[in-house]
Design an enzyme around this catalytic site. Structure first.
Site, PDB file in Angstrom:
ATOM      1  N   PHE A  80       0.808  -1.232   0.000  1.00  0.00           N
ATOM      2  CA  PHE A  80       0.000   0.000   0.000  1.00  0.00           C
ATOM      3  C   PHE A  80       0.833   1.270   0.000  1.00  0.00           C
ATOM      4  CE2 PHE A  80       0.830  -0.105   4.599  1.00  0.00           C
ATOM      5  CZ  PHE A  80       1.016   1.244   4.856  1.00  0.00           C
ATOM      6  N   LYS A  87      -1.163  -7.059  -9.284  1.00  0.00           N
ATOM      7  CA  LYS A  87      -2.211  -7.007  -8.275  1.00  0.00           C
ATOM      8  C   LYS A  87      -1.750  -6.031  -7.196  1.00  0.00           C
ATOM      9  CE  LYS A  87      -2.889  -8.619  -4.461  1.00  0.00           C
ATOM     10  NZ  LYS A  87      -3.435  -7.420  -3.814  1.00  0.00           N
ATOM     11  N   GLU A 121      -5.062  -3.917  -2.061  1.00  0.00           N
ATOM     12  CA  GLU A 121      -6.496  -3.603  -2.092  1.00  0.00           C
ATOM     13  C   GLU A 121      -6.808  -2.295  -1.370  1.00  0.00           C
ATOM     14  OE1 GLU A 121      -4.850  -5.970  -0.670  1.00  0.00           O
ATOM     15  OE2 GLU A 121      -5.701  -6.660   1.221  1.00  0.00           O
ATOM     16  N   SER A 144       5.064  -7.132   3.481  1.00  0.00           N
ATOM     17  CA  SER A 144       5.606  -7.503   4.791  1.00  0.00           C
ATOM     18  C   SER A 144       6.421  -8.799   4.684  1.00  0.00           C
ATOM     19  CB  SER A 144       4.463  -7.681   5.779  1.00  0.00           C
ATOM     20  OG  SER A 144       3.569  -8.642   5.273  1.00  0.00           O
ATOM     21  N   CYS A 167       9.667   1.555   3.682  1.00  0.00           N
ATOM     22  CA  CYS A 167      10.532   0.433   4.047  1.00  0.00           C
ATOM     23  C   CYS A 167      11.954   0.926   4.283  1.00  0.00           C
ATOM     24  CB  CYS A 167      10.502  -0.644   2.985  1.00  0.00           C
ATOM     25  SG  CYS A 167      11.244  -0.099   1.469  1.00  0.00           S
TER      26      CYS A 167
HETATM   27  P1  NAD Z   1       1.287  -6.710   3.069  1.00  0.00           P
HETATM   28  O1  NAD Z   1       2.275  -7.800   3.168  1.00  0.00           O
HETATM   29  O2  NAD Z   1       0.146  -6.683   4.002  1.00  0.00           O
HETATM   30  O3  NAD Z   1       0.620  -6.711   1.595  1.00  0.00           O
HETATM   31  C1  NAD Z   1       1.414  -6.709   0.426  1.00  0.00           C
HETATM   32  C2  NAD Z   1       0.639  -7.386  -0.697  1.00  0.00           C
HETATM   33  O4  NAD Z   1       0.392  -8.757  -0.339  1.00  0.00           O
HETATM   34  C3  NAD Z   1      -0.729  -6.761  -0.966  1.00  0.00           C
HETATM   35  O5  NAD Z   1      -0.935  -6.732  -2.349  1.00  0.00           O
HETATM   36  C4  NAD Z   1      -1.693  -7.706  -0.259  1.00  0.00           C
HETATM   37  O6  NAD Z   1      -2.952  -7.766  -0.885  1.00  0.00           O
HETATM   38  C5  NAD Z   1      -0.995  -9.049  -0.368  1.00  0.00           C
HETATM   39  N1  NAD Z   1      -1.269  -9.935   0.783  1.00  0.00           N
HETATM   40  C6  NAD Z   1      -1.530  -9.552   2.065  1.00  0.00           C
HETATM   41  N2  NAD Z   1      -1.677 -10.641   2.845  1.00  0.00           N
HETATM   42  C7  NAD Z   1      -1.494 -11.721   2.056  1.00  0.00           C
HETATM   43  C8  NAD Z   1      -1.514 -13.136   2.289  1.00  0.00           C
HETATM   44  N3  NAD Z   1      -1.746 -13.628   3.488  1.00  0.00           N
HETATM   45  N4  NAD Z   1      -1.276 -13.947   1.238  1.00  0.00           N
HETATM   46  C9  NAD Z   1      -1.026 -13.451   0.026  1.00  0.00           C
HETATM   47  N5  NAD Z   1      -1.001 -12.126  -0.266  1.00  0.00           N
HETATM   48  C10 NAD Z   1      -1.233 -11.269   0.731  1.00  0.00           C
HETATM   49  O7  NAD Z   1       2.102  -5.337   3.103  1.00  0.00           O
HETATM   50  P2  NAD Z   1       1.534  -3.849   3.174  1.00  0.00           P
HETATM   51  O8  NAD Z   1       0.958  -3.610   4.516  1.00  0.00           O
HETATM   52  O9  NAD Z   1       0.703  -3.550   1.980  1.00  0.00           O
HETATM   53  O10 NAD Z   1       2.896  -3.019   3.005  1.00  0.00           O
HETATM   54  C11 NAD Z   1       3.740  -2.706   4.073  1.00  0.00           C
HETATM   55  C12 NAD Z   1       4.904  -3.668   4.164  1.00  0.00           C
HETATM   56  O11 NAD Z   1       5.621  -3.668   2.938  1.00  0.00           O
HETATM   57  C13 NAD Z   1       5.918  -3.266   5.237  1.00  0.00           C
HETATM   58  O12 NAD Z   1       6.324  -4.418   5.920  1.00  0.00           O
HETATM   59  C14 NAD Z   1       7.060  -2.668   4.431  1.00  0.00           C
HETATM   60  O13 NAD Z   1       8.322  -2.720   5.057  1.00  0.00           O
HETATM   61  C15 NAD Z   1       7.018  -3.514   3.206  1.00  0.00           C
HETATM   62  N6  NAD Z   1       7.671  -2.852   2.087  1.00  0.00           N
HETATM   63  C16 NAD Z   1       8.898  -3.318   1.719  1.00  0.00           C
HETATM   64  C17 NAD Z   1       9.574  -2.703   0.674  1.00  0.00           C
HETATM   65  C18 NAD Z   1      10.936  -3.186   0.266  1.00  0.00           C
HETATM   66  O14 NAD Z   1      11.433  -2.725  -0.742  1.00  0.00           O
HETATM   67  N7  NAD Z   1      11.554  -4.090   0.999  1.00  0.00           N
HETATM   68  C19 NAD Z   1       8.993  -1.609   0.010  1.00  0.00           C
HETATM   69  C20 NAD Z   1       7.740  -1.175   0.418  1.00  0.00           C
HETATM   70  C21 NAD Z   1       7.081  -1.809   1.462  1.00  0.00           C
END
Ligand code: NAD
Length: 492
Positions: A152, A176, A179, A229, A284
């Protein structure tokens, strides 16, 4: 009449309603208003997108790379033309300030520009006469239908870490988005549609876990890029590997800034505060902890108290705001809960941003900048990603001790050092176990022509996003060894 937008998937060159009948609300995190309903893709929706991608692939890979990148040049022009509208969309759905949205979109556009170098970036190499009259070549070919799943916090930039490279190298791309922030992705796709990108080359499916599982499991997809994450990154990486697919999965972070006594202190505190509280700490590459060394403790702590107290929190569309809300009420409770736990574990709250509200925006998910001191290295706060505007202070006697703290972390996204000493900087960049290093920088975000190099639990895979790594990830190498008998060579 309702202003709530009904979003669709974009499949096979058409905006398509979901077959699942399920949808979630997209909520502005500053106002609490519902802006849109986002469909949750089912296996059927994903199947339709993969089929359309496979159908488009044959023609797309045969399209000369010089023609493929012309679509990206045109896309870039559209992104510039609609720059302010897209930045506004980022702020409305993700909460960051309008200047932060402009910044992330600029970094996204840079990736489109770099991918326009595909004719050179995807070149192979060759040798004549590896044996008499025999030549050998390595060429790069696209994989097929590739997938990206994005988080997000950078709705304009992170899809562009992948999309331009995948498409320029001849793949068909399905993404994708989160959401929580689907509208900016719809903007990107609308512009690709306007420039006439052939149907099936880029497709958008909305949704959550079911959509992700379907994209990974479908036998018609070849590679998976993920950002989010660590728990989900690890899951997506394992699932993709089990299906024999290549994957690059970027996860969470806990970035430490080390402040030495010889740092230029006013510059350092300004930079660290921007890293910690910019984007409401939802980056991040946000600094989440500082380790002061020796005499840096007092002056740095005072400067951070001042920076946390004076940062202007407000609606991101207000040009004066310096920090917006966090993404959801759940996220707000989680972050505030971590501050509660830190207090119970012995940390001192120097600036408390819990329980605050911005005038006129009572329904927003507000946490004001928060500063906690005397964080113990074994505490929950020191070990856990916060992803909010809470910054912790630790103190140590020497640089070796600070590097040890960094290296004891499970995460390895970024580590920063603030100093005037070249020798200290060299020691730090040599020994700190993190993939991105900042020297007198608080957000060491690699440019589009460098890999975004997370390590440890911040990244699963080998080839990172962006630049040459992106091109390598989206292509497979083929080695050709060839002999062409001729009148002259027949005698050999
Ligand atoms: P998230 O893991 O909740 O969601 C990321 C994506 O995965 C979304 O598209 C979501 O719909 C999908 N998703 C969520 N739960 C899932 C599941 N159980 N199974 C399959 N798909 C699933 O992350 P977020 O809250 O959207 O973003 C924040 C996180 O992203 C933080 O931990 C941040 O550090 C990380 N991030 C990392 C980088 C990097 O370059 N390392 C960059 C940006 C964000």
């Amino acid at each position: 009449m309702s202003n709530v937008i009904e979003l669709d998937h974009y499949i096979g060159g058409k905006w398509s309603p979901s077959k699942s009948g399920e949808a979630l609300k997209v909520i502005n995190p500053a106002t609490g208003a519902t802006m849109a309903n986002v469909p949750m893709a089912s296996y059927t929706d994903v199947g339709a997108a993969v089929s359309a991608g496979r159908a488009a692939f044959r023609q797309w890979r045969a399209t000369p790379v010089t023609d493929r990148i012309r679509y990206l040049f045109a896309f870039r022009e559209k992104l510039e033309y609609y720059f302010e509208e897209i930045a506004r969309s980022i702020t409305e759905e993700c909460g960051k300030t309008i200047n932060e949205s402009r910044g992330e979109l600029r970094r996204g556009i840079e990736n489109v520009e770099v991918a326009c170098g595909a004719p050179i970036l995807m070149q192979g190499y060759n040798n004549e006469d590896i044996a008499s009259g025999i030549d050998e070549h390595m060429i790069r070919q696209p994989l097929g239908v590739v997938v990206a799943i994005t988080p997000f916090n950078f709705p304009g930039m992170i899809p562009l870490w992948f999309l331009p490279y995948a498409v320029a190298t001849g793949n068909c791309f399905i993404f994708k988005p989160s959401e929580k922030v689907p509208q900016t992705s719809a903007w990107l796709v609308r512009l690709l549609d306007e420039v006439g990108l052939p149907a099936g080359v880029v497709q958008l499916v909305h949704g959550g876990k079911e959509a992700v599982d379907a994209l990974i499991e479908h036998p018609g997809t070849q590679a998976v890029s993920f950002v989010g994450s660590t728990a989900v990154a690890r899951y997506v990486y394992a699932q993709s590997a089990a299906k024999g697919k290549r994957a690059q999965c970027q996860g969470g972070a806990k970035n430490i800034a080390v402040v030495l006594e010889d740092a230029v202190m006013d510059m350092t505190s300004t930079i660290v505060a921007d890293s910690a509280f910019g984007c409401a700490g939802q980056r991040c590459l946000a600094n989440s902890l500082a380790v002061t060394v020796g005499g840096a403790k007092g002056v740095f702590t005072e400067a951070m108290i001042e920076a946390a107290r004076t940062r202007r929190v407000g609606y991101g569309l207000d040009e004066d705001s310096e920090m917006g809300p966090v993404i959801t009420p759940e996220s707000q409770s989680y972050i505030e809960g971590l501050v509660d736990v830190s207090e119970r574990e012995g940390a001192n709250v120097l600036v408390d941003g819990r329980g605050k509200v911005v005038d006129g925006f009572r329904n927003g998910n507000w946490i004001f900048p928060t500063l906690i001191d005397n964080v113990d290295s074994a505490s929950t706060f020191a070990q856990t990603e916060v992803f909010g505007p809470v910054f912790g202070l630790m103190h140590t006697d020497d640089l070796d001790g600070a590097i040890e703290l960094i290296n004891s972390q499970n995460y390895g996204n970024m580590a920063c050092l603030f100093t005037s000493s070249g020798a200290a900087a060299r020691q730090f960049r040599y020994a700190a176990n993190a993939g991105n290093i900042g020297i007198n920088l608080g957000v060491a975000a690699p440019m589009a022509f460098y890999p975004f190099s997370g390590w440890k639990d911040s990244f699963f895979g080998s080839l990172h996003a962006q630049g040459r790594h992106g091109v390598e990830f989206y292509t497979q190498t083929k080695v050709v060894v060839e002999r062409w008998p001729s009148g002259w060579s027949r005698k050999f």
